[in-house]
Write an enzyme that holds these catalytic residues in place. Sequence first.
Site, PDB file in Angstrom:
ATOM      1  N   GLN A  15       0.773  -1.212  -0.036  1.00  0.00           N
ATOM      2  CA  GLN A  15       0.020   0.078  -0.099  1.00  0.00           C
ATOM      3  C   GLN A  15       0.766   1.392   0.101  1.00  0.00           C
ATOM      4  OE1 GLN A  15      -3.273  -0.550   2.588  1.00  0.00           O
ATOM      5  NE2 GLN A  15      -3.892   1.425   2.642  1.00  0.00           N
ATOM      6  N   SER A  95       4.172  -6.301   2.817  1.00  0.00           N
ATOM      7  CA  SER A  95       3.033  -6.192   3.547  1.00  0.00           C
ATOM      8  C   SER A  95       1.928  -6.839   2.392  1.00  0.00           C
ATOM      9  CB  SER A  95       2.757  -4.748   3.892  1.00  0.00           C
ATOM     10  OG  SER A  95       1.521  -4.831   4.623  1.00  0.00           O
ATOM     11  N   LEU A  96       0.941  -5.954   1.753  1.00  0.00           N
ATOM     12  CA  LEU A  96      -0.020  -6.434   0.917  1.00  0.00           C
ATOM     13  C   LEU A  96       0.529  -7.123   0.060  1.00  0.00           C
ATOM     14  CD1 LEU A  96      -2.811  -6.233  -0.607  1.00  0.00           C
ATOM     15  CD2 LEU A  96      -1.762  -4.060  -1.534  1.00  0.00           C
ATOM     16  N   ARG A 120      -9.555  -7.658   4.270  1.00  0.00           N
ATOM     17  CA  ARG A 120      -8.442  -7.472   5.418  1.00  0.00           C
ATOM     18  C   ARG A 120      -8.214  -5.874   5.532  1.00  0.00           C
ATOM     19  NH1 ARG A 120      -2.702  -5.803   3.869  1.00  0.00           N
ATOM     20  NH2 ARG A 120      -1.379  -6.973   5.194  1.00  0.00           N
ATOM     21  N   HIS A 204       0.399  -3.186  11.041  1.00  0.00           N
ATOM     22  CA  HIS A 204       1.297  -4.058  11.523  1.00  0.00           C
ATOM     23  C   HIS A 204       1.785  -3.474  12.968  1.00  0.00           C
ATOM     24  CE1 HIS A 204       1.832  -5.714   7.694  1.00  0.00           C
ATOM     25  NE2 HIS A 204       2.125  -4.340   7.142  1.00  0.00           N
ATOM     26  N   GLN A 253       1.121 -11.476  10.515  1.00  0.00           N
ATOM     27  CA  GLN A 253       1.780 -10.348   9.679  1.00  0.00           C
ATOM     28  C   GLN A 253       1.183  -9.051   9.762  1.00  0.00           C
ATOM     29  OE1 GLN A 253       0.592  -8.712   6.277  1.00  0.00           O
ATOM     30  NE2 GLN A 253       2.159  -9.443   4.838  1.00  0.00           N
TER      31      GLN A 253
END
Length: 317
Positions: A15, A95-96, A120, A204, A253
């Site tokens: 992102q 991440s994503l 999510r 996170h 995560q």
Amino acid sequence: MSSPNPALAIVFPGQGSQAVGMMSAWSDEPVIREAFAEASEALGYDLWALVEHGPAETLDQTDRTQPAILTASVALWRLWQERGGAWPAALAGHSLGEYSALVAAGALSLPDAVELVADRGRFMQEAVPAGEGGMAAVLGLEDDQVATLCTEAGQGEVVQPVNYNAPGQVVIAGSRAAVDRAAEAAKAAGAKRVMPLPVSAPSHCSLMRDAAERLSERLEAVSLDVPRVPVLHNVDVATSDDPTEIRRRLVEQLANPVRWTETVQRMAQDGVETLIECGPGKVLTGLTRRIDRNLQGKALGDPGAFDEAIAAFPAQA
């Protein structure tokens, strides 16, 4: 599947790499449009129209941003395959981007993935209402300095290092007031820059634990297969061919730091010499140079760069 190139890894952005019009240069590519049509059908709205025309405020909503970046990344991966690009020795995503990597590896279908990351994003936003959380990038301090500053600035609220992006580049996240205190402390400690990030949820950090619990339930309904290419996970910089274990790492995560510096270093130790960023933007390519000067970083975000990368890394028999 051709033989993998042991010197090549492909990585997928997270992102923050989104922008209205980010796929305009690829609008005439059937494989690109087909990927967006597939994602749009799963999501129930025209994702291509959103990516091409905005508005930016909608594209920047977490539950819309995540499917958009994932679909753009997977569409470019499919074009890479169609044009005869090499199979990599490893995949990873920031991440994503870890979800994009799992789609590329054949572990997760595109329709399942876009629905999953939309949820999510929604879980993340509902865990911390807009305006209550914050994130900031801290440049020019050591990792342990940033961790200490966060501990001192917390004052009963959450602020933690959440993205170890490169040496001297750490992202912090948590409650907005605590992030602001930590940012001021970082400036006083000699940080070169401290930049607030325009995000709607503090990814996170421990504020995401409720979202992670909801994600765990949601993942149980998703079919996951064994990856055809090793995928390095953010949470532990390791691979897995066990779908149950992959689910667990995706859950962890969400409320734990992205260990990107270690991920890139691990790939270099395993013999990778070039990291190709498959998706919009060049964020990860810039981080690659900061992490290891001996690594080559290439981004596929525009047609000219894409063609150069294909020429440099053709599929191997």
